[in-house]
Design a protein around this motif. Structure first.
Motif, PDB file in Angstrom:
ATOM      1  N   THR A 177       0.623  -1.302   0.061  1.00  0.00           N
ATOM      2  CA  THR A 177      -0.143  -0.020   0.067  1.00  0.00           C
ATOM      3  C   THR A 177       0.800   1.234   0.156  1.00  0.00           C
ATOM      4  OG1 THR A 177      -0.225  -0.111   2.345  1.00  0.00           O
ATOM      5  CG2 THR A 177      -2.178  -1.161   1.118  1.00  0.00           C
ATOM      6  N   LYS A 178       2.116   1.214   0.588  1.00  0.00           N
ATOM      7  CA  LYS A 178       2.835   2.468   0.642  1.00  0.00           C
ATOM      8  C   LYS A 178       3.443   2.595  -0.530  1.00  0.00           C
ATOM      9  CE  LYS A 178       3.794   2.924   5.462  1.00  0.00           C
ATOM     10  NZ  LYS A 178       4.197   1.888   6.395  1.00  0.00           N
ATOM     11  N   ALA A 179       3.433   3.735  -1.330  1.00  0.00           N
ATOM     12  CA  ALA A 179       3.858   4.141  -2.551  1.00  0.00           C
ATOM     13  C   ALA A 179       5.350   3.723  -2.714  1.00  0.00           C
ATOM     14  CB  ALA A 179       3.697   5.455  -2.874  1.00  0.00           C
ATOM     15  N   ASN A 180       6.188   4.059  -1.879  1.00  0.00           N
ATOM     16  CA  ASN A 180       7.858   3.742  -2.073  1.00  0.00           C
ATOM     17  C   ASN A 180       8.136   2.051  -2.242  1.00  0.00           C
ATOM     18  OD1 ASN A 180       7.361   3.392   0.497  1.00  0.00           O
ATOM     19  ND2 ASN A 180       9.386   4.313   1.157  1.00  0.00           N
ATOM     20  N   GLN A 181       7.233   1.587  -1.176  1.00  0.00           N
ATOM     21  CA  GLN A 181       7.459   0.051  -1.493  1.00  0.00           C
ATOM     22  C   GLN A 181       6.712  -0.652  -2.724  1.00  0.00           C
ATOM     23  OE1 GLN A 181       5.674  -1.178   2.675  1.00  0.00           O
ATOM     24  NE2 GLN A 181       7.196  -0.282   3.623  1.00  0.00           N
ATOM     25  N   ARG A 182       5.690   0.132  -2.796  1.00  0.00           N
ATOM     26  CA  ARG A 182       4.816  -0.680  -4.222  1.00  0.00           C
ATOM     27  C   ARG A 182       5.982  -0.283  -5.254  1.00  0.00           C
ATOM     28  NH1 ARG A 182       1.061   3.628  -6.028  1.00  0.00           N
ATOM     29  NH2 ARG A 182       3.115   4.462  -6.518  1.00  0.00           N
ATOM     30  N   ASP A 183       6.548   0.870  -5.358  1.00  0.00           N
ATOM     31  CA  ASP A 183       7.513   1.070  -6.438  1.00  0.00           C
ATOM     32  C   ASP A 183       8.470  -0.040  -6.589  1.00  0.00           C
ATOM     33  OD1 ASP A 183       5.742   3.020  -6.910  1.00  0.00           O
ATOM     34  OD2 ASP A 183       7.035   4.825  -6.617  1.00  0.00           O
ATOM     35  N   ALA A 184       9.013  -0.260  -5.328  1.00  0.00           N
ATOM     36  CA  ALA A 184      10.340  -1.230  -5.451  1.00  0.00           C
ATOM     37  C   ALA A 184       9.919  -2.483  -5.762  1.00  0.00           C
ATOM     38  CB  ALA A 184      10.823  -1.309  -3.789  1.00  0.00           C
ATOM     39  N   VAL A 185       8.506  -2.909  -5.571  1.00  0.00           N
ATOM     40  CA  VAL A 185       7.766  -4.281  -6.248  1.00  0.00           C
ATOM     41  C   VAL A 185       7.994  -4.331  -7.441  1.00  0.00           C
ATOM     42  CG1 VAL A 185       6.136  -5.792  -5.815  1.00  0.00           C
ATOM     43  CG2 VAL A 185       6.922  -4.896  -3.961  1.00  0.00           C
ATOM     44  N   ILE A 186       7.406  -3.040  -7.911  1.00  0.00           N
ATOM     45  CA  ILE A 186       7.145  -2.999  -9.631  1.00  0.00           C
ATOM     46  C   ILE A 186       8.504  -3.099 -10.183  1.00  0.00           C
ATOM     47  CG2 ILE A 186       6.600  -1.148 -11.403  1.00  0.00           C
ATOM     48  CD1 ILE A 186       4.162  -0.314  -9.311  1.00  0.00           C
ATOM     49  N   GLN A 187       9.700  -2.261  -9.661  1.00  0.00           N
ATOM     50  CA  GLN A 187      10.907  -2.389 -10.181  1.00  0.00           C
ATOM     51  C   GLN A 187      11.634  -3.787 -10.153  1.00  0.00           C
ATOM     52  OE1 GLN A 187      12.117   1.145  -7.861  1.00  0.00           O
ATOM     53  NE2 GLN A 187      12.430   2.176  -9.828  1.00  0.00           N
ATOM     54  N   ARG A 188      11.168  -4.526  -9.144  1.00  0.00           N
ATOM     55  CA  ARG A 188      11.695  -5.932  -8.882  1.00  0.00           C
ATOM     56  C   ARG A 188      11.075  -6.744 -10.128  1.00  0.00           C
ATOM     57  NH1 ARG A 188       9.451  -8.912  -3.913  1.00  0.00           N
ATOM     58  NH2 ARG A 188       9.575 -11.100  -4.747  1.00  0.00           N
ATOM     59  N   ALA A 189       9.825  -6.591 -10.438  1.00  0.00           N
ATOM     60  CA  ALA A 189       9.092  -7.226 -11.708  1.00  0.00           C
ATOM     61  C   ALA A 189       9.469  -6.867 -12.791  1.00  0.00           C
ATOM     62  CB  ALA A 189       7.554  -6.961 -11.404  1.00  0.00           C
ATOM     63  N   GLN A 190      10.200  -5.243 -12.902  1.00  0.00           N
ATOM     64  CA  GLN A 190      10.855  -5.014 -13.988  1.00  0.00           C
ATOM     65  C   GLN A 190      12.026  -5.707 -14.329  1.00  0.00           C
ATOM     66  OE1 GLN A 190      12.049  -1.004 -13.894  1.00  0.00           O
ATOM     67  NE2 GLN A 190      11.921  -0.793 -16.165  1.00  0.00           N
ATOM     68  N   GLN A 191      12.799  -6.142 -13.253  1.00  0.00           N
ATOM     69  CA  GLN A 191      14.048  -6.902 -13.438  1.00  0.00           C
ATOM     70  C   GLN A 191      14.182  -8.318 -13.632  1.00  0.00           C
ATOM     71  OE1 GLN A 191      16.846  -5.122 -13.438  1.00  0.00           O
ATOM     72  NE2 GLN A 191      15.680  -3.206 -13.106  1.00  0.00           N
ATOM     73  N   ALA A 192      12.680  -8.972 -13.453  1.00  0.00           N
ATOM     74  CA  ALA A 192      12.695 -10.346 -13.449  1.00  0.00           C
ATOM     75  C   ALA A 192      12.705 -10.892 -14.969  1.00  0.00           C
ATOM     76  CB  ALA A 192      11.357 -10.692 -12.864  1.00  0.00           C
ATOM     77  N   GLY A 193      13.044 -12.111 -15.136  1.00  0.00           N
ATOM     78  CA  GLY A 193      13.024 -12.965 -16.434  1.00  0.00           C
ATOM     79  C   GLY A 193      11.661 -13.350 -16.741  1.00  0.00           C
ATOM     80  N   VAL A 194      11.013 -13.427 -15.542  1.00  0.00           N
ATOM     81  CA  VAL A 194       9.625 -14.057 -15.850  1.00  0.00           C
ATOM     82  C   VAL A 194       8.524 -12.988 -15.759  1.00  0.00           C
ATOM     83  CG1 VAL A 194      10.297 -16.509 -15.220  1.00  0.00           C
ATOM     84  CG2 VAL A 194       9.426 -14.875 -13.581  1.00  0.00           C
ATOM     85  N   SER A 195       7.264 -13.382 -16.235  1.00  0.00           N
ATOM     86  CA  SER A 195       6.389 -12.270 -15.847  1.00  0.00           C
ATOM     87  C   SER A 195       5.594 -12.485 -14.415  1.00  0.00           C
ATOM     88  CB  SER A 195       5.247 -12.526 -17.014  1.00  0.00           C
ATOM     89  OG  SER A 195       5.617 -12.216 -18.311  1.00  0.00           O
ATOM     90  N   SER A 196       5.457 -11.120 -14.195  1.00  0.00           N
ATOM     91  CA  SER A 196       5.069 -11.042 -12.456  1.00  0.00           C
ATOM     92  C   SER A 196       3.602 -10.760 -12.449  1.00  0.00           C
ATOM     93  CB  SER A 196       5.968  -9.798 -11.760  1.00  0.00           C
ATOM     94  OG  SER A 196       7.177 -10.330 -11.949  1.00  0.00           O
TER      95      SER A 196
END
Ligand code: SAM
Length: 295
Positions: free
Chosen positions: A154-173
């Motif tokens: 729910t917190k914007a900075n944590q949400r953005d970190a998770v989005i960036q983690r997905a961005q780096q992943a070799g599989v779809s998130s």
């Protein structure tokens, strides 16, 4: 045809817990075995008694209900364990979909299993699996693999970190998102991801106004502008990164020995060797070797 006879063929020992998925929209998406179990157990534990009473009434099932939700899961699990130890059979249903998938159930299952009793999970509806099965070639960069990251923080900075983690992943998130946060999360996704990255938006699955869209980030603001009503339930997907963009795919050392033996070994054999040494899939190794040869 007696459809319940197939369900009755399965083990139904006393002192057992059955995890029964329930529909995520269309009430008809209940399995025959799920209905059979709900009809047979002594008690049905559920997240919300009023919600589940309505659901069970639609199927003509009348059973004692017992509340187990995120705020009482530990104590409720201890109570259920005691009842199973007396030989009872219980089912657990969440409000919708599969128990334990972004829903209570994990503590209950752990408690029952640790004490040596049976837990039988039944297959059935789940929003993330439903979205993925309708996503076309959205999993192509991960050889069909994917990661499910539950609800976005729910917190914007944590949400953005998770989005960036997905961005780096070799599989779809894939993520779940609450209706009142979907718009701001999609805005964050539009800002953080590169323009050619694709995302999946699955809304109101199995319901009358069901939609599944796969769109590039470049088209996302335009699509968001066309949305008239943000009410509803959403699954969001972020496509995995293409293998050639993956920083860990081929490091310098790997490239050096590929160049050294590249002319002496066939392309397919080389892909197999590279795959065995680096751990990346044969398909991705094959594609990346093609790119190297072009250079
Ligand atoms: N246990 C459920 C499952 O197996 O899918 C998930 C429960 S979680 C509390 C609820 C979230 O699942 C919603 O906020 C939404 O993100 C997603 N969801 C549930 N039903 C959905 C549907 N019909 N269409 C799209 N997403 C859905």
């Amino acid at each position: 045809m007696d459809l319940f006879k197939f369900a009755a063929g399965q083990n139904f020992p006393s002192g057992s817990l059955f995890l029964v998925p329930t529909p995520i929209g269309n009430l008809a998406d209940m399995t025959i075995r799920g209905l059979y179990i709900l009809n047979q157990v002594d008690v049905i534990a559920c997240e919300d008694k009023r919600h589940s009473a309505n659901f069970l009434k639609a199927y003509g099932i009348s059973k004692p209900l017992y509340a187990l939700h995120e705020h009482n899961e530990k104590a409720a699990s201890a109570h259920i364990l005691e009842k199973l130890s007396q030989g009872e059979r219980w089912a657990y249903i969440s409000d919708a979909g599969t128990p334990g998938i972004s829903d209570p159930g994990a503590i209950l299952v752990e408690t029952i299993k640790q004490a040596g009793f049976n837990v039988f999970p039944l297959p059935g509806p789940s929003a993330v699996v439903t979205a993925i099965s309708g996503s076309g070639d959205f999993l192509k960069y991960g050889d069909g693999g994917f990661q499910f990251l539950g609800f976005l923080p729910t917190k914007a900075n944590q949400r953005d970190a998770v989005i960036q983690r997905a961005q780096q992943a070799g599989v779809s998130s894939f993520f779940y998102e609450a209706p009142h946060r979907i718009e701001s999360s999609l805005k964050a996704i539009a800002q953080l991801l590169e323009k050619d990255r694709k995302i999946l938006i699955a809304k109101e699955l199995t319901k009358v106004f069901e939609e599944i869209h796969v769109i590039s980030i470049a088209d996302l603001p335009g699509w968001m502008g066309s949305v008239k009503n943000w009410q509803g339930e959403f699954v969001i997907g972020i496509e995995g990164q293409p293998p050639t963009k993956s920083p860990s795919a081929f490091d310098e050392n790997t490239k050096n020995w590929i160049h050294a033996i590249g002319d002496k070994v066939g392309h397919k054999e080389l892909s197999e060797i590279v795959s065995a040494v680096t751990g990346i899939s044969k398909k991705d190794a094959y594609k990346e070797l093609m790119e190297i040869k072009k250079k």
